[in-house]
Design an enzyme around this catalytic site. Sequence first.
Site, mmCIF file in Angstrom:
data_model
loop_
_atom_site.group_PDB
_atom_site.id
_atom_site.type_symbol
_atom_site.label_atom_id
_atom_site.label_comp_id
_atom_site.label_asym_id
_atom_site.label_seq_id
_atom_site.Cartn_x
_atom_site.Cartn_y
_atom_site.Cartn_z
ATOM 1 C CG HIS A 275 -2.018 4.117 3.763
ATOM 2 N ND1 HIS A 275 -2.792 4.102 4.150
ATOM 3 C CD2 HIS A 275 -0.694 3.056 3.144
ATOM 4 C CE1 HIS A 275 -2.753 2.768 3.785
ATOM 5 N NE2 HIS A 275 -1.766 2.068 3.447
ATOM 6 C CB SER B 261 -1.267 -0.114 1.208
ATOM 7 O OG SER B 261 -0.458 -0.289 2.556
#
Length: 219
Positions: free
Chosen positions: A172, A123
Amino acid sequence: MSQLKYSPVTCVFVALNCLVFLLMYIVSGGAVEDARLLIQFGALYPPLIHWDLGQSYRLLSAIFVHIGFMHFFSNTLTIYFLGQQIERLYGSVRFFFMYLLAGLMGNLFCLVFSPEVIVAGASTSIYGLFTILVVLRWLPNPYLQHLGQSYLPLLVMNLVFSLAPGVSLAGHLGGLVGGACLALSLPLHPYGLVHGRRGQLLGLGVYVGLFLITLATVL
């Protein structure tokens, strides 16, 4: 075969995710969320790097390690679709470095801001890819502008989900920052740089600066 011909690097990254997850499943007998197993296969655990800089390979290897089937499946499927788009736009060589360097920046953020948490998953790279596509909306091309605009709500929505417990917000955000720097730094043929030479210098300067600052935290 067309995917392998036009998006070979995407196919390699997808295959690596599948291979690592399969090996984890076989070795563990299905207990793929076990912390010791994750570390064994290359997940990022910041204390290990603080104790031994030889463990720094985890900043990249963690991109290919996933915590559970749904984590693996959702990330790998996203890479398959996003990767093809970006690889065809930028070419295989640039996409290769974009993917790894966005993931690296995300994991560097984890090293600093989540120093006691085991981190794994693609991610960090994926948020970089989302951001690269969003930045393309500033190029003078209607298709790229529409493409970038269409991914902006998806990026914002995923950032909101990053606030959920157990999700690496630091990773992230780091991937997002890394992706923005790379989008500014690398030209897209035939349009050139998104914000010209100044934007390129800004992107490179921010990426290198953040890399050195985070590196200094472990030295």
